[in-house]
Design an enzyme around this catalytic site. Structure first.
Site, short mmCIF file in Angstrom:
data_model
loop_
_atom_site.label_atom_id
_atom_site.label_comp_id
_atom_site.label_asym_id
_atom_site.label_seq_id
_atom_site.Cartn_x
_atom_site.Cartn_y
_atom_site.Cartn_z
N LYS A 1 0.84 -1.22 0.00
CA LYS A 1 0.00 0.00 0.00
C LYS A 1 0.86 1.25 0.00
CE LYS A 1 -1.71 1.89 3.99
NZ LYS A 1 -1.42 3.31 4.15
N ASN A 2 1.88 1.31 0.88
CA ASN A 2 2.62 2.56 1.07
C ASN A 2 3.60 2.84 -0.05
OD1 ASN A 2 1.12 3.10 3.28
ND2 ASN A 2 2.62 2.35 4.76
N CYS B 1 -4.75 8.43 8.88
CA CYS B 1 -5.06 7.87 10.20
C CYS B 1 -4.71 8.89 11.30
CB CYS B 1 -4.25 6.60 10.44
SG CYS B 1 -4.80 5.27 9.40
N ASP C 1 3.92 0.43 12.09
CA ASP C 1 2.63 -0.04 11.56
C ASP C 1 2.26 -1.41 12.08
OD1 ASP C 1 3.09 1.42 8.24
OD2 ASP C 1 2.63 2.28 10.19
N ARG D 1 1.17 14.52 12.83
CA ARG D 1 1.53 14.29 11.42
C ARG D 1 1.79 15.59 10.66
NH1 ARG D 1 -1.41 9.11 9.12
NH2 ARG D 1 0.72 8.71 8.44
N ARG E 1 -9.09 0.34 3.65
CA ARG E 1 -8.16 1.29 3.00
C ARG E 1 -6.81 0.62 2.74
NH1 ARG E 1 -6.61 6.07 6.27
NH2 ARG E 1 -5.12 6.11 4.58
C1 EPZ Z 1 4.22 6.80 6.24
O1 EPZ Z 1 3.56 7.90 6.89
C2 EPZ Z 1 3.18 5.71 6.14
N1 EPZ Z 1 2.05 6.19 5.35
C3 EPZ Z 1 2.70 5.30 7.54
O2 EPZ Z 1 1.85 4.19 7.38
C4 EPZ Z 1 3.90 4.86 8.37
O3 EPZ Z 1 3.47 4.60 9.68
C5 EPZ Z 1 4.96 5.95 8.37
O4 EPZ Z 1 5.31 6.31 7.01
C6 EPZ Z 1 6.23 5.51 9.09
O5 EPZ Z 1 6.75 4.36 8.47
C7 EPZ Z 1 2.20 6.24 4.00
O6 EPZ Z 1 3.24 5.88 3.46
C8 EPZ Z 1 1.02 6.76 3.23
P1 EPZ Z 1 6.70 9.81 8.35
P2 EPZ Z 1 4.29 9.35 6.93
O7 EPZ Z 1 6.75 11.09 7.59
O8 EPZ Z 1 5.04 9.55 5.66
C9 EPZ Z 1 7.23 13.04 11.75
C10 EPZ Z 1 -0.04 2.89 7.68
O9 EPZ Z 1 -0.57 2.39 8.69
N2 EPZ Z 1 7.22 14.02 10.64
O10 EPZ Z 1 7.78 8.79 8.13
O11 EPZ Z 1 3.29 10.33 7.35
C11 EPZ Z 1 5.89 12.38 11.94
O12 EPZ Z 1 5.04 13.14 12.77
C12 EPZ Z 1 0.45 4.31 7.73
O13 EPZ Z 1 0.14 2.30 6.59
C13 EPZ Z 1 7.54 15.35 10.93
O14 EPZ Z 1 7.80 15.72 12.06
O15 EPZ Z 1 5.31 9.10 8.12
C14 EPZ Z 1 6.28 11.08 12.59
O16 EPZ Z 1 6.47 11.29 13.97
C15 EPZ Z 1 0.23 4.96 9.08
N3 EPZ Z 1 7.53 16.24 9.89
C16 EPZ Z 1 7.63 10.75 11.95
O17 EPZ Z 1 8.12 11.98 11.41
C17 EPZ Z 1 7.23 15.87 8.60
O18 EPZ Z 1 7.26 16.74 7.69
C18 EPZ Z 1 7.57 9.73 10.83
O19 EPZ Z 1 6.59 10.18 9.91
C19 EPZ Z 1 6.92 14.52 8.34
C20 EPZ Z 1 6.93 13.61 9.38
#
Ligand code: EPZ
Length: 417
Positions: free
Chosen positions: A22-23, A117, A305, A122, A397
């Protein structure tokens, strides 16, 4: 509201075939905006997030054909702009990839603040930091993010936070920038590599994906290409956990075992039997499993996840388990629901303390997010009696045909409207 009814107590047995990730899929579909030629993406999971992204492209004038359920043929040559409005962007977080892809193709994109989610705040500050480093102006007005640039120039970008989304989004914007971009402290997840491979197949020059330094040499144009999505390691991990929890014996087929090393190691630590082959993993249980501690980390650490489904397994393991969630600050919403089923879990901030109990009891529970829903399904499979899970739209989803796959493995499960 979609509901799911599960009668617990059946050991899962047989083979499950894992679908495309998915991701990875939710980044590959928007990435086709970067070329005016046709792209064919295979092994797509048949999930609502992919459907929504296809509709978003169609609404922007692209032609998106889905002849078979796991293949999309995408031609974005008729697109004149990249504007994902609130109604389309609110359902999924991956709508933010329209920013990077739109910036790369049109030097402008407008996307309503992404949904997704509710597992924490986020923010998207790192995405914005990357776009600005490449020369874009980013404004946020009435919930709509606008990025635009006269031209995009390669830059050195050091990520303050390891972010999957920001790493991918900056790659999308940088592949046709003038000069070289270096992303330092980049995310290393397998889907980063999959997206980089897709971009290189289109004629980009991306090196180092999968390490924490990615170097992108800008090219003038990208071509169409054909690409198959990598297997979904989170879907695979979910079935590994369900097989262990039900004390079954399941062959999880069509996986890349290397992507699952952290889950394999943790299950083995619990005395669960895990046998790896080159593209499958067999999980079985021959003795009582004991509790362990888990700390979620960026890849190759234990994936955030899977901490939610894992908590359902730890809920019935002997002894005390500790889960530390280091990635998202609000990812324990499933705990209250598990406790309604007789689990004994206490949370303090980012830590959950799990006292293993003998068994869970079926109950009416609610899915609060995608992986919370997965946790409740694992719990329902092992609980005594019937469990009713509502808000299953979250689960659909991200899990391709999960009811059919679990039924195939011997679960007594059915969805009701
Ligand atoms: C991706 O989310 C995935 N979603 C998430 O999967 C997954 O949990 C996550 O990566 C971590 O592996 C998709 O790919 C659509 P991050 P993303 O940016 O990109 C912080 C699922 O269940 N952060 O790696 O949003 C953030 O708050 C979903 O399939 C900032 O601070 O995750 C978090 O604490 C849920 N500033 C950490 O980084 C930013 O600009 C990691 O977030 C971006 C993120």
């Amino acid at each position: 509201m979609d509901k799911l009814l599960i009668k617990g107590g059946h050991k899962l047995k047989g083979t499950v075939n894992i679908s495309g990730f998915k991701n990875a899929a939710v980044a590959l579909v928007p990435a086709t905006i970067l070329t005016e030629e046709t792209c064919i993406i295979e092994n797509l999971p048949n999930i609502s997030d992919v459907k929504d992204l296809g509709d978003m492209l169609r609404n922007l004038g692209a032609s998106v054909l889905q002849n078979q359920k796991d293949v999309m043929e995408i031609d974005t040559s008729n697109m004149k702009e990249c504007f994902a409005d609130f109604d389309s962007a609110k359902n999924l977080r991956a709508s933010y990839y329209f920013l990077g892809a739109g910036l790369g193709r049109f030097k402008k994109a407008k996307v309503a603040y992404p949904g997704g989610c509710s597992i924490g705040s986020r923010p998207i500050d790192q995405h914005i930091k990357g776009f600005e480093a490449l020369g874009a102006k980013v404004t946020v007005d009435h919930g709509v993010i606008t990025v635009e640039a006269e031209k995009l120039v390669g830059a050195d970008i050091y990520m303050d936070v390891v972010s999957v989304g920001a790493t991918i989004n900056i790659m999308l914007a940088a592949v046709m920038a003038e000069g070289t971009t270096v992303i330092d402290n980049a995310a290393k997840e397998p889907h980063i590599v999959d997206v980089a491979n897709f971009l290189n197949c289109m004629g980009a020059n991306v090196r180092g994906a999968g390490t924490d330094v990615i170097k992108i040499k800008g090219v003038s144009k990208l071509n169409g290409c054909r690409h198959a999505v990598i297997p979904d390691q989170i879907e695979a991990g979910t079935y590994m956990i369900a097989a262990a929890a039900t004390k079954g014996n399941v062959l999880i087929n069509n996986v890349i075992p290397k992507h699952l090393e952290s889950i394999t190691a943790k299950l083995r630590e619990m005395d669960v039997d895990v046998i790896e082959s080159d593209d499958s993993i067999r999980v079985s249980v021959t003795k009582p499993f004991k509790n362990v501690s888990i700390k979620t980390l960026v890849y190759p650490g234990f994936p955030t996840d899977l901490q939610q489904p894992m908590s359902s397994l730890l809920a019935i393991a002997e002894g005390t388990g500790i889960i530390t969630e280091t990635i998202f600050e609000g990812r324990f919403k499933h705990v209250a629901e598990l406790n309604r089923m007789g689990a004994n879990i206490r949370t303090e901030g980012r830590i959950a303390v799990i006292e293993g109990v003998k068994e869970l009891m079926g109950a009416k529970v609610s899915a609060t997010d995608l992986r919370a829903g997965a946790a409740l399904i694992v719990a329902g499979l092992i609980a005594k009696g019937e469990t009713q899970i509502d808000n299953m739209q979250y689960v659909y989803r991200g899990y391709h045909e999960i009811v059919e796959k679990l039924t195939e493995l011997g679960a007594e499960i059915r969805s009701v409207k």
